[in-house]
Enzyme design. Structure first.
Site, PDB file in Angstrom:
ATOM      1  N   THR A 151       0.887  -1.149   0.000  1.00 29.02           N
ATOM      2  CA  THR A 151       0.000   0.000   0.000  1.00 29.02           C
ATOM      3  C   THR A 151       0.926   1.199   0.000  1.00 29.02           C
ATOM      4  OG1 THR A 151      -1.726  -1.139   1.269  1.00 29.02           O
ATOM      5  CG2 THR A 151      -1.635   1.226   1.543  1.00 29.02           C
ATOM      6  N   ARG A 178     -14.160  -6.889  -2.411  1.00 27.32           N
ATOM      7  CA  ARG A 178     -13.525  -6.822  -1.080  1.00 27.32           C
ATOM      8  C   ARG A 178     -12.950  -5.420  -0.871  1.00 27.32           C
ATOM      9  NH1 ARG A 178      -8.090  -5.467   0.768  1.00 27.32           N
ATOM     10  NH2 ARG A 178      -7.647  -6.623   2.662  1.00 27.32           N
ATOM     11  N   GLY A 180     -10.586  -3.114   1.758  1.00 25.28           N
ATOM     12  CA  GLY A 180      -9.622  -3.267   2.851  1.00 25.28           C
ATOM     13  C   GLY A 180      -9.518  -2.026   3.724  1.00 25.28           C
TER      14      GLY A 180
END
Ligand code: GLY
Length: 281
Positions: A151, A178, A180
């Site tokens: 990230t 999904r 996060g």
């Protein structure tokens, strides 16, 4: 004091990728610092855009692929002065998700917009749309590196205002849809008048311990940013066996970082230093 800290993601980081990662991290630090005198929100955004535009990091171009072989990205930004925040989740084809998160913060009453709605919002606001954010390396890694994480993030202060932001392609082989930690305020990103925090790593675990909010609360209580980051990563491991990293700044421009992966490239610069310092490689 003006200061900026930037991370390029916690993970394995093969030796051959480190020189490129360090160069881009330095560029992101310098770019963000240039904007700090004008506007800390732009400083945070512009710094993260440098990282999103580089294929080296798992954000923007270079994002990992989900189980369907698609790129779905998350990003968030928070202004510690106004406590306003914006985030996007599972968004496709937006060149710079951090800019979209900023527009959510500044132009809507919402905090998180996801999927198709986020994409349409980017188009309505004239952001750059990129049909091809895929890199050959990520396509080769697809299915092979199931646990690939990473990230990017930045925290900046101009001495009175703190802004934090985070952007990611998420985890490799994730289910489509999904979302996060990087899209969740308090998990991947948090800022207040006392500190700013950006997290990286296994977002499904980071969400469960509200990692960025936890680190922010420690700094608010007087813990140094470095000790607060170390406590945050201890919590992540002890409570949920999570792997990852975190960076933080307080309003004096003092920094902290910690990670429990092999590496986490970090760059830091303040008004007194002339060059970015690099850690975590
Ligand atoms: N920290 C990135 C993610 O889990 O999505």
């Amino acid at each position: 004091m003006r200061a900026i800290i930037v991370h390029g993601g916690a993970g394995k980081w093969l030796d051959e990728k480190i020189p490129d990662a360090v160069e881009v991290i330095k560029e992101a630090v310098v770019r963000g610092f240039e904007y700090l005198g004008r506007d800390p929100i732009s400083a945070c955004e512009e710094s993260i855009k440098v990282l999103e535009d580089s294929p080296v990091f798992n954000a923007g171009r270079g994002s990992v692929l989900n189980e369907k072989g698609e790129i779905e990205m998350d990003a968030s930004i928070m202004d510690g002065k106004s406590m306003n925040a914006g985030a996007v989740g599972s968004v496709k084809n937006v060149k710079n998700p951090i800019s979209l998160a900023r527009i959510v913060m500044e132009k809507t009453d919402h905090t998180l917009i996801v999927c198709e709605g986020a994409y349409r919002f980017a188009v309505e606001n004239g952001l750059d749309i990129e049909e091809d954010l895929y890199t050959n390396e990520r396509i080769k890694q697809w299915k092979r590196l199931k646990d690939e994480i990473g990230t990017v993030g930045a925290v900046v202060t101009d001495g009175s205002r703190i802004v934090a932001g985070t952007s990611t392609g998420g985890v490799s082989m994730k289910k489509d849809g999904r979302v996060g930690d990087s899209a969740i305020i308090g998990a991947g990103t948090y800022a207040s008048e006392f500190s700013g925090v950006s997290a990286t790593g296994d977002g499904d675990k980071i969400i469960r311990v509200s990692l960025s909010f936890f680190v922010n609360q420690l700094i608010t209580a007087g813990v140094s940013p470095m000790d607060a980051c170390r406590c945050g990563i201890s919590l992540l491991w002890e409570k949920v066996k999570g792997k990852g990293g975190v960076i933080a700044l307080n309003r004096k421009g003092e920094y902290g970082f910690s990670y429990n992966t092999a590496r986490m490239p970090v760059g830091y610069m303040n008004s007194r230093s002339r060059h970015p310092k690099i850690f975590g490689v």
